[in-house]
Design an enzyme around this catalytic site. Structure first.
Site, PDB file in Angstrom:
ATOM      1  CB  SER A   1      43.043  61.245 107.309  1.00 45.93           C
ATOM      2  OG  SER A   1      41.785  61.324 107.932  1.00 45.93           O
TER       3      SER A   1
ATOM      4  CG  ASN B   1      44.059  69.805 114.057  1.00 42.13           C
ATOM      5  OD1 ASN B   1      43.028  69.196 114.393  1.00 42.13           O
ATOM      6  ND2 ASN B   1      45.141  69.175 113.620  1.00 42.13           N
ATOM      7  CB  ALA B   2      41.855  70.969 119.295  1.00 44.51           C
ATOM      8  CB  ILE B   3      39.154  69.247 113.984  1.00 47.33           C
ATOM      9  CG1 ILE B   3      40.196  70.103 113.248  1.00 47.33           C
ATOM     10  CG2 ILE B   3      37.805  69.251 113.248  1.00 47.33           C
ATOM     11  CD1 ILE B   3      39.804  71.515 112.978  1.00 47.33           C
TER      12      ILE B   3
ATOM     13  CB  CYS C   1      41.281  58.985 118.510  1.00 46.54           C
ATOM     14  SG  CYS C   1      40.809  57.622 117.446  1.00 46.54           S
TER      15      CYS C   1
ATOM     16  CB  ILE D   1      53.702  60.491 112.534  1.00 42.86           C
ATOM     17  CG1 ILE D   1      54.127  61.860 112.007  1.00 42.86           C
ATOM     18  CG2 ILE D   1      54.883  59.574 112.741  1.00 42.86           C
ATOM     19  CD1 ILE D   1      55.074  62.664 112.904  1.00 42.86           C
TER      20      ILE D   1
ATOM     21  CB  THR E   1      48.911  65.914 114.972  1.00 42.70           C
ATOM     22  OG1 THR E   1      47.840  65.289 115.668  1.00 42.70           O
ATOM     23  CG2 THR E   1      48.410  66.438 113.645  1.00 42.70           C
TER      24      THR E   1
ATOM     25  N   GLY F   1      52.601  70.001 110.122  1.00 49.07           N
ATOM     26  CA  GLY F   1      53.369  70.932 109.304  1.00 49.07           C
ATOM     27  C   GLY F   1      54.871  70.701 109.406  1.00 49.07           C
TER      28      GLY F   1
HETATM   29  C1  FMN Z   1      42.945  70.160 110.421  1.00 45.20           C
HETATM   30  C2  FMN Z   1      43.450  68.750 110.547  1.00 45.20           C
HETATM   31  C3  FMN Z   1      42.545  67.705 110.713  1.00 45.20           C
HETATM   32  C4  FMN Z   1      43.001  66.380 110.809  1.00 45.20           C
HETATM   33  N1  FMN Z   1      42.098  65.368 110.934  1.00 45.20           N
HETATM   34  C5  FMN Z   1      42.537  64.073 110.930  1.00 45.20           C
HETATM   35  C6  FMN Z   1      41.607  62.989 110.929  1.00 45.20           C
HETATM   36  O1  FMN Z   1      40.385  63.180 110.897  1.00 45.20           O
HETATM   37  N2  FMN Z   1      42.114  61.731 110.945  1.00 45.20           N
HETATM   38  C7  FMN Z   1      43.465  61.464 110.936  1.00 45.20           C
HETATM   39  O2  FMN Z   1      43.860  60.295 110.934  1.00 45.20           O
HETATM   40  N3  FMN Z   1      44.365  62.484 110.917  1.00 45.20           N
HETATM   41  C8  FMN Z   1      43.932  63.768 110.903  1.00 45.20           C
HETATM   42  N4  FMN Z   1      44.842  64.787 110.844  1.00 45.20           N
HETATM   43  C9  FMN Z   1      46.285  64.474 110.831  1.00 45.20           C
HETATM   44  C10 FMN Z   1      46.839  64.457 109.415  1.00 45.20           C
HETATM   45  O3  FMN Z   1      46.224  63.443 108.630  1.00 45.20           O
HETATM   46  C11 FMN Z   1      48.366  64.232 109.420  1.00 45.20           C
HETATM   47  O4  FMN Z   1      48.655  63.005 110.054  1.00 45.20           O
HETATM   48  C12 FMN Z   1      49.131  65.336 110.140  1.00 45.20           C
HETATM   49  O5  FMN Z   1      48.526  66.591 109.944  1.00 45.20           O
HETATM   50  C13 FMN Z   1      50.578  65.407 109.652  1.00 45.20           C
HETATM   51  O6  FMN Z   1      50.673  65.663 108.275  1.00 45.20           O
HETATM   52  P1  FMN Z   1      50.827  67.177 107.673  1.00 45.20           P
HETATM   53  O7  FMN Z   1      51.937  67.819 108.437  1.00 45.20           O
HETATM   54  O8  FMN Z   1      51.118  66.985 106.215  1.00 45.20           O
HETATM   55  O9  FMN Z   1      49.511  67.855 107.897  1.00 45.20           O
HETATM   56  C14 FMN Z   1      44.404  66.110 110.756  1.00 45.20           C
HETATM   57  C15 FMN Z   1      45.302  67.176 110.600  1.00 45.20           C
HETATM   58  C16 FMN Z   1      44.857  68.479 110.482  1.00 45.20           C
HETATM   59  C17 FMN Z   1      45.863  69.578 110.296  1.00 45.20           C
END
Ligand code: FMN
Length: 308
Positions: A22, A70-72, A131, A192, A194, A218
Site C-alpha cells: 500500500s 517517508n512522511a507522506i 496510524c 509490517i 514502516t 526498504g
Molecule cells: C511512499 C510510501 C507510502 C506509503 N503509504 C502507505 C499507506 O498509505 N498505507 C499503508 O498501509 N502503508 C503505506 N506505506 C508502507 C508500505 O505499504 C510498506 O508497509 C512499507 O514500505 C514496507 O515495505 P517496503 O519496504 O517493501 O516498502 C508506504 C510506504 C512508502 C514508502
C-alpha cells in the site's frame, strides 16, 4: 516441471503470492505502464480516508543507506472520489483488489467500512491501523491490543469481506497485537508497516524530512519484517500473513514465505526498479522448478531451526 504459485489467504485464492505494498503505487495506473496488473497476485491500493488529505509538507522523502524515510501523511483523494474515479478502473484489470483504509478514530473506521460494504470489485480490505488515534493522545492504534481490537471490530462487524490488519513493528510483542486483531474478526495480518525513523542534514542542522520523523522502508527493515512474520506465524499458526518490508527479489519472497507468510507485498523496491514485481514472479517459478518444489504454498513456514 510445472509448479503451482497459487496461494490462499483465508477465503481468497490468488494466482501467485506477490502483491503491491500500500502507498507505493496509488491505484495502479502508473504501474500498468510497465506491466499488466494481472501479473500480480493482488493489488493493495494506497490507504484511503473518509475525507481527502493533502498530506504533510515537503520534503517528504529521504534516502538513507539501506532504505528510505517517508512522511507522506496519507495523501489521498478521499473515499468518495476513490470509489468514483479509481476503483472502477482497477476493477477492470483482472486482478484482485485489496482496498487499504486508514482513519483517525474507531468511528471513522466503521464509516469507511460502511462506504465500502456493498461495493462491487473489492476482494478484501487491509486496515491500516498503524496510524495515530487522534482521540487517544495520538497513540498508534496497533501499538496496543485494546484500540487494535476496537478498530478491527468496527470494520469486521460492518463488512463481509476478508479483513487484514496492517501492524507496526514498533511494539514489544507483535504476536499479542496480531492475536487481538484476529480475536476481533480479522482474517489475517499484514506485517509490517514502516518503522519510525529520522535523518538529519548536518550542514543545515535540521531533520531531512519536514515532518521531522518518518517511516523507514526498504532493505534495512527486511530482517525486522522476517522476524515479525516468524513470531506471529509461530504464535498463531494457520492465520494468513501478508509479509512485507524490504522485499525485492524472489529470494526475499522465499525468505518471507519460509518465515510463515502466505503472500508477500513489494513496495519501495519498485521506485528504483519498476519491473521488480514481474521479475520476482518469474524467478520464483524458476526457483521452485530448479528445487523440485511443486508449490509455493508448501513452503509456508518451512524454516527449520537446524537443530539449534
Ligand atoms: C511512499 C510510501 C507510502 C506509503 N503509504 C502507505 C499507506 O498509505 N498505507 C499503508 O498501509 N502503508 C503505506 N506505506 C508502507 C508500505 O505499504 C510498506 O508497509 C512499507 O514500505 C514496507 O515495505 P517496503 O519496504 O517493501 O516498502 C508506504 C510506504 C512508502 C514508502
Amino acid at each position: 516441471m510445472s509448479v503451482d504459485l497459487a496461494v490462499e489467504l483465508g477465503p481468497l485464492r490468488l494466482r501467485n503470492p506477490i502483491m503491491t505494498a500500500s502507498g507505493c503505487f496509488a491505484s495502479g495506473r502508473e504501474m500498468a505502464r510497465f506491466f499488466p496488473l494481472s501479473t500480480l497476485g493482488a493489488m493493495v491500493t494506497k490507504s484511503v480516508t473518509l475525507e481527502p488529505r493533502e498530506g504533510l509538507p515537503t520534503p517528504r522523502m529521504a534516502e538513507t543507506p539501506a532504505g528510505m524515510l517517508n512522511a507522506i501523511g496519507l495523501q489521498n483523494p478521499g473515499v468518495d472520489v476513490w470509489l468514483e474515479r479509481d476503483l472502477p478502473w482497477l476493477a477492470a484489470r483482472d486482478v484482485p483488489v485489496i482496498a487499504s483504509i486508514a482513519a483517525r478514530t474507531v468511528d471513522e473506521y466503521g464509516l469507511l467500512a460502511k462506504r465500502l460494504r456493498d461495493v462491487p470489485g473489492l476482494a478484501a480490505l487491509e486496515v491500516n491501523i498503524s496510524c495515530p488515534n487522534v482521540e487517544d493522545r495520538g497513540i498508534v492504534f496497533s501499538c496496543r491490543t485494546g484500540p487494535t481490537g476496537e478498530a478491527i471490530a468496527a470494520v469486521t462487524s460492518t463488512v463481509d469481506l476478508p479483513v487484514f490488519a496492517k501492524l507496526t513493528p514498533d511494539v514489544t510483542d507483535i504476536a499479542i497485537i496480531a492475536a487481538a486483531a484476529v480475536d476481533a474478526g480479522a482474517t489475517g495480518v499484514s506485517l509490517i508497516n514502516t518503522l519510525l525513523g529520522m535523518a538529519i542534514d548536518v550542514e543545515a542542522r535540521r531533520p531531512r524530512l519536514a515532518a521531522g520523523t518518518g517511516g523507514l522502508s526498504g532493505p534495512a527493515i527486511r530482517p525486522v519484517a522476517v522476524r515479525a512474520v516468524h513470531q506471529v506465524h509461530s504464535a498463531l499458526g494457520p492465520v494468513p500473513i501478508i509479509g512485507l518490508g524490504g522485499v525485492r527479489t524472489a529470494s526475499d519472497v522465499l525468505e518471507m514465505v519460509m518465515a510463515g507468510a502466505s503472500a508477500v507485498a513489494i513496495g519501495t523496491a519498485t521506485f528504483a526498479d519498476p519491473l521488480a514485481i514481474p521479475r520476482a514472479v518469474e524467478d520464483l517459478e524458476t526457483w521452485l522448478a530448479d528445487h523440485d518444489e511443486p508449490s509455493i504454498a508448501g513452503l509456508r513456514g518451512a524454516v527449520s531451526d537446524g537443530g539449534r
